[in-house]
Design an enzyme around this catalytic site. Structure first.
Site, PDB file in Angstrom:
ATOM      1  CG  HIS A 140       0.922   4.386  -7.710  1.00  0.00           C
ATOM      2  ND1 HIS A 140       0.918   4.731  -6.382  1.00  0.00           N
ATOM      3  CD2 HIS A 140       2.231   4.179  -8.036  1.00  0.00           C
ATOM      4  CE1 HIS A 140       2.157   4.750  -5.912  1.00  0.00           C
ATOM      5  NE2 HIS A 140       2.974   4.412  -6.897  1.00  0.00           N
ATOM      6  NE  ARG A 185      -2.330   6.879  -3.665  1.00  0.00           N
ATOM      7  CZ  ARG A 185      -2.645   7.838  -2.791  1.00  0.00           C
ATOM      8  NH1 ARG A 185      -2.959   9.052  -3.240  1.00  0.00           N
ATOM      9  NH2 ARG A 185      -2.644   7.605  -1.497  1.00  0.00           N
ATOM     10  CG  LEU A 228      -2.117  -0.924   1.259  1.00  0.00           C
ATOM     11  CD1 LEU A 228      -2.875  -0.779   2.569  1.00  0.00           C
ATOM     12  CD2 LEU A 228      -3.040  -0.670   0.089  1.00  0.00           C
ATOM     13  CG  ASP A 229       0.436   4.084  -3.043  1.00  0.00           C
ATOM     14  OD1 ASP A 229       1.297   3.285  -3.450  1.00  0.00           O
ATOM     15  OD2 ASP A 229      -0.508   4.501  -3.738  1.00  0.00           O
ATOM     16  CB  VAL A 230       3.998   6.302   2.099  1.00  0.00           C
ATOM     17  CG1 VAL A 230       3.859   7.481   1.143  1.00  0.00           C
ATOM     18  CG2 VAL A 230       4.406   6.764   3.481  1.00  0.00           C
TER      19      VAL A 230
END
Length: 415
Positions: free
Chosen positions: A357, A360, A270-272
């Site tokens: 991503h 996003r 998972l992205d930060v």
């Protein structure tokens, strides 16, 4: 009678306090001759004896010793054997002279020797039991061992996989250790990560340290990842999700004594800036299966948007976008109803490819500005609503089946 008593007293004192002049020991026949001559002669009869140094005497007078009538026959039967007189007190309390030891003494000596032997045997058995330790496993038939190996025993695994499962390093780092010649198997340096080994039978050393025979139990955890943490287990990362499991790892020895600590890693990333559900485990096969595109596991996200959302935005997201040369389309896009405590609009987006991503990029391609992103479901497992940020929960068999985990060893997972 006075003469007989004096002769008996002289004979008894000769046995106890005199040193005989003959070089050879006096036999029963010789002593019998001395006694009979003493009885037949007067008290002035002289014996060919010399006195030993006198011993200190008590003031009490020495009692006269009557001769046992059976002693003369016993002495005659024994011939030239060495005679040892016994002065015994009879039932009436009188002292008598006899040729055999008292029965009570023989009985006590027999009991004493038996008890000593029993004590020695018990000590030997105890010492052997202490040195041997636990008994060896019983030997079973070939059919029983074959059935056990085929149904219960773990098959040999690749060396790199065993090192990673033991918590030595990640799979790639373990392969580097093997290539550098820092791993030995049964005394020989092994530079092939694909070598099949069995930790229970093979002796494996890494940098001079023995690898434990038992691998840690499989661990399956669901974490509610907070914002600002990265999904990496590297030591250089100061804010990794692995730091949220420090207490879990520290208490491992209490919950699983005798097992090495597991090396945990995340399933996927998972992205930060993304929060929500992420799976943490030490089972590489499980992680590979549920993260592979062939599993077709759907993932559900809640995207909080800055600004208003119109129908054209929803159409643009549903049409998809190109990511890394591949056209990606979501499975579902839905505008959630407004809530009093949430002022911004929210979108529910479901994808299954899980490209980097992806959500996003879908929101960005539709012309919307993403405020926050949270993952709430993987496959059939949904993030518990009462699980706080930074906390985790252990997965049971039903949870693993909801994630699409197909394994014959689900019974080993503790519910």
């Amino acid at each position: 009678m006075a003469t007989i008593a004096a002769a008996v007293a002289a004979a008894s004192s000769a046995f106890t306090s005199l040193h005989l002049t003959r070089a050879t020991p006096y036999t029963r026949r010789h002593i019998h001759t001395l006694i009979t001559s003493s009885l037949s002669s007067s008290s002035s009869t002289e014996f060919n004896i010399t006195f030993a140094p006198p011993k200190p005497k008590l003031n009490k007078p020495e009692p006269s010793l009557p001769i046992n009538p059976n002693s003369s026959s016993d002495i005659a039967e024994l011939g030239d054997q060495l005679y040892i007189p016994w002065i015994v007190r009879d039932e009436k309390g009188n002292l008598t002279l006899q040729s055999t030891p008292p029965a009570r003494l023989l009985h006590d000596m027999a009991n004493a020797s038996t008890s000593k032997k029993n004590n020695k045997k018990s000590k030997q058995i105890a010492s052997k039991a202490a040195t041997v330790g636990p008994t060896a496993e019983p030997k079973y038939s070939k059919a029983a061992r074959r059935f056990y190996n085929e149904n219960f025993r773990d098959p040999p695994q690749r060396l790199s996989k065993v090192l990673a499962a033991s918590g030595v390093a990640s799979r790639r780092s373990s392969e580097e250790l093997i290539f550098q010649g820092r791993v030995t198997v049964n005394g020989s340096v092994c530079k092939t990560p694909q070598t099949k080994v069995d930790p229970a039978r093979d002796v494996i050393y890494v940098n001079g340290n023995r690898l434990p025979k038992k691998l840690p139990s499989k661990v399956y955890l669901a974490l509610n990842k907070p914002k600002g943490y990265i999904c990496s287990s590297g030591e250089k990362e100061t804010k990794s999700v692995m730091s949220l499991f420090d207490d879990f790892v520290k208490s491992w020895d209490k919950r699983h004594p005798g097992q090495p600590k597991p090396r945990l890693f995340t399933v996927g990333r998972l992205d930060v800036a993304t929060t929500g559900l992420i799976i943490v485990t030490n089972d590489g096969e499980f992680a590979h299966q549920i993260s592979h595109p062939s599993s077709n596991l759907s993932k559900e996200y809640i995207a909080t948007i800055d600004g208003e959302i119109h129908k054209r935005h929803l159409i643009a997201i549903s049409e998809g976008t190109v990511i890394d040369g591949v056209h990606c389309t979501p499975d579902a896009v839905e505008l959630l109803p407004r809530q009093p405590d949430v002022p911004r609009p929210r979108l529910r987006i479901v994808v299954h490819e899980g490209r980097n991503h992806e959500v996003r990029e879908l929101v960005k391609n539709a012309g919307l500005q993403l405020r926050a992103l949270k993952r709430i479901r993987i496959g059939g497992f949904r993030l518990p609503s009462d699980l706080a940020l930074g906390k985790h929960v252990e997965l049971n068999q039903a949870n693993l089946r909801a994630l699409g985990w197909k394994s014959q060893k689900l019974d080993e997972v503790k519910t």
